[in-house]
Design a protein around this motif. Sequence first.
Motif, PDB file in Angstrom:
ATOM      1  N   UNK A 141      39.920  36.598  42.379  1.00 31.47           N
ATOM      2  CA  UNK A 141      41.020  36.039  43.164  1.00 31.47           C
ATOM      3  C   UNK A 141      41.923  37.162  43.646  1.00 31.47           C
ATOM      4  N   UNK A 142      42.267  37.126  44.929  1.00 30.72           N
ATOM      5  CA  UNK A 142      43.207  38.078  45.515  1.00 30.72           C
ATOM      6  C   UNK A 142      44.355  37.275  46.127  1.00 30.72           C
ATOM      7  N   UNK A 143      45.509  37.329  45.499  1.00 33.54           N
ATOM      8  CA  UNK A 143      46.679  36.567  45.966  1.00 33.54           C
ATOM      9  C   UNK A 143      46.336  35.089  46.192  1.00 33.54           C
ATOM     10  N   UNK A 144      45.551  34.530  45.290  1.00 32.62           N
ATOM     11  CA  UNK A 144      45.206  33.118  45.385  1.00 32.62           C
ATOM     12  C   UNK A 144      44.023  32.804  46.268  1.00 32.62           C
ATOM     13  N   UNK A 145      43.438  33.814  46.924  1.00 29.94           N
ATOM     14  CA  UNK A 145      42.271  33.600  47.769  1.00 29.94           C
ATOM     15  C   UNK A 145      41.005  33.981  46.997  1.00 29.94           C
TER      16      UNK A 145
END
Length: 346
Positions: free
Chosen positions: A166-170
Amino acid sequence: MRRTSWVLTGSAGILVAASAVTRFTVYPALHQVPADAKSTFRYEGTATLLDATALQAGDPGKAFLKDVPVTLDRSIEVEDTHGRTALVSDDAVLHGPDNAELSTSTHLWALDRRDLTERAAPAGSGAEKREGLVISWPLEPEKRDYRFWDTGTRSVFPATYEGTQSVNGREAYVYAITSDGPLADPATLKALPPALPRAAVVGLASALPEAQRPPQETLDALPATVPLTYTTATKRQGWVDAETGLSLDGTLHQTVLARTQSAEGPVTLFPVSDVDVRGAQASVRHQTDEATTTARLLWLLGTGGPLGLLAVALLLIALALWLARRRVRLATRVEETDTGVTTAAL
């Protein structure tokens, strides 16, 4: 009332057609690299570099800029499009302290606007030949390995799928690329000396930590003018948005080494550059925000919009059928009423 039913049915037909056009014409037309695409991604980190100014001044002891803070700005811009083919400029600038420009690179690629693989370059465009991916990932990435072009060696290497994070919720797919070999990038080679005096090479070697110095007997055996060749090694990681294919974050560790041929074979003399950077937080936030906006638009055009139009069309058809049945029922009642009145009169 009959006219109303025809209007409703016709409107439903128009909505069905609009749904199909949105999904199968508008969506594919927009789900590709835009003709006006332009972006810059910033990396931050440190670098150890050979200072050509100090070297030319005859001071090899100060010829290395060690662990200086740097930023690397990579700018991608579509220069032209020809159907499914986009001509894309790929520029990178490495800045050091006080925003001093340390190095630059410029490339022009011809790529497919959907899967970003290589395309035949339009005649006279000047686009470089290459294989596989080079600037980013397909708009619909998969959990598998890809082929990626390394500009330093001008060779293709595997981009290995390593999992999901996950990257900033993505949700992001993580890929790793390791490449190495003789330096083949013409612009970089042009900026490096093909040979150096033996005294300069010995001075550079003596400025290195002891563990990195070549053997003293190798230095003693060097000719008066030392011919040089160069190798490069690069390790990359990319965090790619699972829905849109946008690059959300990345790391880059690239080294260039100077070598020469000794009696025992090739020997490494000194490093030319060692750049170790990762995506700046501001760029990562911008990319994740862009991915969220793009994903919503693609859902609206590819799923939400077409289904919404179909739903309205079905409601209109249902309303038209209800009106038609209501008309039949009313006509039947009138007929029964008329029949009852006639019977009573008889």
